[in-house]
Write a protein that holds these residues in place. Structure first.
Motif, mmCIF file in Angstrom:
data_model
loop_
_atom_site.group_PDB
_atom_site.id
_atom_site.type_symbol
_atom_site.label_atom_id
_atom_site.label_comp_id
_atom_site.label_asym_id
_atom_site.label_seq_id
_atom_site.Cartn_x
_atom_site.Cartn_y
_atom_site.Cartn_z
ATOM 1 N N ASP A 1 0.831 -1.076 -0.101
ATOM 2 C CA ASP A 1 -0.100 -0.380 0.399
ATOM 3 C C ASP A 1 0.610 1.086 0.016
ATOM 4 O OD1 ASP A 1 -1.731 1.933 0.342
ATOM 5 O OD2 ASP A 1 -2.313 1.347 2.218
ATOM 6 N N PRO A 2 1.198 1.818 -1.063
ATOM 7 C CA PRO A 2 1.795 3.153 -0.848
ATOM 8 C C PRO A 2 1.476 4.148 -0.176
ATOM 9 C CG PRO A 2 0.438 2.919 -3.385
ATOM 10 C CD PRO A 2 0.624 1.996 -2.500
ATOM 11 N N THR A 3 0.503 4.212 0.185
ATOM 12 C CA THR A 3 -0.302 5.118 0.803
ATOM 13 C C THR A 3 -0.352 4.836 2.423
ATOM 14 O OG1 THR A 3 -2.744 4.466 1.044
ATOM 15 C CG2 THR A 3 -2.004 6.123 -1.129
ATOM 16 N N ALA A 4 0.079 3.429 3.062
ATOM 17 C CA ALA A 4 0.493 3.576 4.591
ATOM 18 C C ALA A 4 1.775 4.209 5.077
ATOM 19 C CB ALA A 4 0.533 1.584 4.161
ATOM 20 N N ALA B 1 7.552 8.179 -7.856
ATOM 21 C CA ALA B 1 6.814 7.556 -8.780
ATOM 22 C C ALA B 1 5.512 7.071 -8.173
ATOM 23 C CB ALA B 1 7.811 5.841 -9.472
ATOM 24 N N VAL B 2 5.604 5.921 -7.283
ATOM 25 C CA VAL B 2 4.486 6.057 -6.613
ATOM 26 C C VAL B 2 2.986 7.193 -6.804
ATOM 27 C CG1 VAL B 2 3.261 5.353 -4.052
ATOM 28 C CG2 VAL B 2 5.217 4.086 -5.319
ATOM 29 N N ILE B 3 3.591 8.324 -6.086
ATOM 30 C CA ILE B 3 3.077 9.481 -5.909
ATOM 31 C C ILE B 3 2.605 9.425 -7.341
ATOM 32 C CG2 ILE B 3 3.370 12.119 -5.502
ATOM 33 C CD1 ILE B 3 2.745 10.480 -2.904
ATOM 34 N N ALA B 4 3.443 9.737 -8.331
ATOM 35 C CA ALA B 4 2.829 10.026 -10.055
ATOM 36 C C ALA B 4 1.671 9.570 -10.822
ATOM 37 C CB ALA B 4 4.078 10.339 -10.684
ATOM 38 N N GLU B 5 1.902 8.611 -9.614
ATOM 39 C CA GLU B 5 0.575 7.229 -9.862
ATOM 40 C C GLU B 5 -0.892 7.199 -9.616
ATOM 41 O OE1 GLU B 5 -1.619 4.054 -12.061
ATOM 42 O OE2 GLU B 5 0.551 4.545 -12.454
ATOM 43 N N GLU B 6 -0.090 7.841 -8.136
ATOM 44 C CA GLU B 6 -1.482 7.778 -7.684
ATOM 45 C C GLU B 6 -2.193 9.506 -8.304
ATOM 46 O OE1 GLU B 6 -3.861 7.291 -4.306
ATOM 47 O OE2 GLU B 6 -2.972 6.377 -5.371
ATOM 48 N N ASN B 7 -1.501 9.823 -8.443
ATOM 49 C CA ASN B 7 -2.220 11.008 -8.829
ATOM 50 C C ASN B 7 -2.686 10.746 -10.230
ATOM 51 O OD1 ASN B 7 -0.960 13.518 -6.535
ATOM 52 N ND2 ASN B 7 0.931 13.655 -8.005
ATOM 53 N N ARG B 8 -2.545 10.014 -11.455
ATOM 54 C CA ARG B 8 -2.632 9.675 -12.415
ATOM 55 C C ARG B 8 -3.964 9.367 -12.021
ATOM 56 N NH1 ARG B 8 -4.230 6.279 -14.836
ATOM 57 N NH2 ARG B 8 -3.196 4.153 -13.220
ATOM 58 N N ARG B 9 -4.278 8.967 -11.019
ATOM 59 C CA ARG B 9 -5.358 7.661 -10.814
ATOM 60 C C ARG B 9 -6.350 8.246 -10.374
ATOM 61 N NH1 ARG B 9 -7.962 5.607 -6.734
ATOM 62 N NH2 ARG B 9 -6.447 6.362 -5.631
ATOM 63 N N LEU B 10 -6.023 9.437 -9.564
ATOM 64 C CA LEU B 10 -6.730 10.223 -8.846
ATOM 65 C C LEU B 10 -7.854 11.412 -9.937
ATOM 66 C CD1 LEU B 10 -5.122 11.329 -5.787
ATOM 67 C CD2 LEU B 10 -7.920 9.552 -6.154
ATOM 68 N N ARG B 11 -6.544 11.574 -10.841
ATOM 69 C CA ARG B 11 -7.476 12.455 -11.955
ATOM 70 C C ARG B 11 -8.295 11.880 -12.383
ATOM 71 N NH1 ARG B 11 -1.472 14.579 -12.223
ATOM 72 N NH2 ARG B 11 -1.588 16.406 -11.360
ATOM 73 N N ALA B 12 -8.088 10.830 -12.724
ATOM 74 C CA ALA B 12 -9.223 10.182 -13.895
ATOM 75 C C ALA B 12 -10.522 9.488 -12.883
ATOM 76 C CB ALA B 12 -8.174 8.618 -13.824
#
Length: 111
Positions: A24-27, A75-86
């Motif tokens: 879990d990248p947010t853990a 990279a984890v933050i960038a992926e999370e931002n992409r998912r949240l924007r979608a």
């Protein structure tokens, strides 16, 4: 003050704890440790030991066109931002549909 008794944990428990943190990248250490009933420092030591044994950061994500050149946590933050924007775009579209439906039904009622 340290305790005279030290708790021992089976290797399987330690592996599961480390996996729970790394998957879990947010853990955070504190949140995972609290759920497992261990201290955050203990979990941090287990993760540190695991990373040392692996020789690389398990949170590393290979660069993509969206996160080119980013490594590790970035990279984890960038992926999370992409998912949240979608997800935000989807929620905005749903909101607009509900607004149009509310206007339509409010205009139909002539009591």
């Amino acid at each position: 003050m340290t305790s005279k008794y030290q708790r021992r944990f089976p290797e399987e428990f330690k592996d599961e704890a480390v996996r729970a943190y790394l998957d879990d990248p947010t853990a955070t250490y504190a949140s995972v440790a609290k759920n497992l009933g261990v201290s955050g420092e203990t979990l941090r030591n287990w993760v540190k030991q695991h990373r040392k044994q692996q020789g690389a950061s398990p949170r590393y994500q290979a660069p993509t066109s969206e996160n080119e050149g980013l490594v590790g946590y970035d990279a984890v933050i960038a992926e999370e931002n992409r998912r949240l924007r979608a997800e935000l775009e989807k929620v905005k579209a749903e909101r607009d549909i509900l607004r149009k439906a509310a206007k339509y039904f409010a205009g139909e009622t002539n009591w």
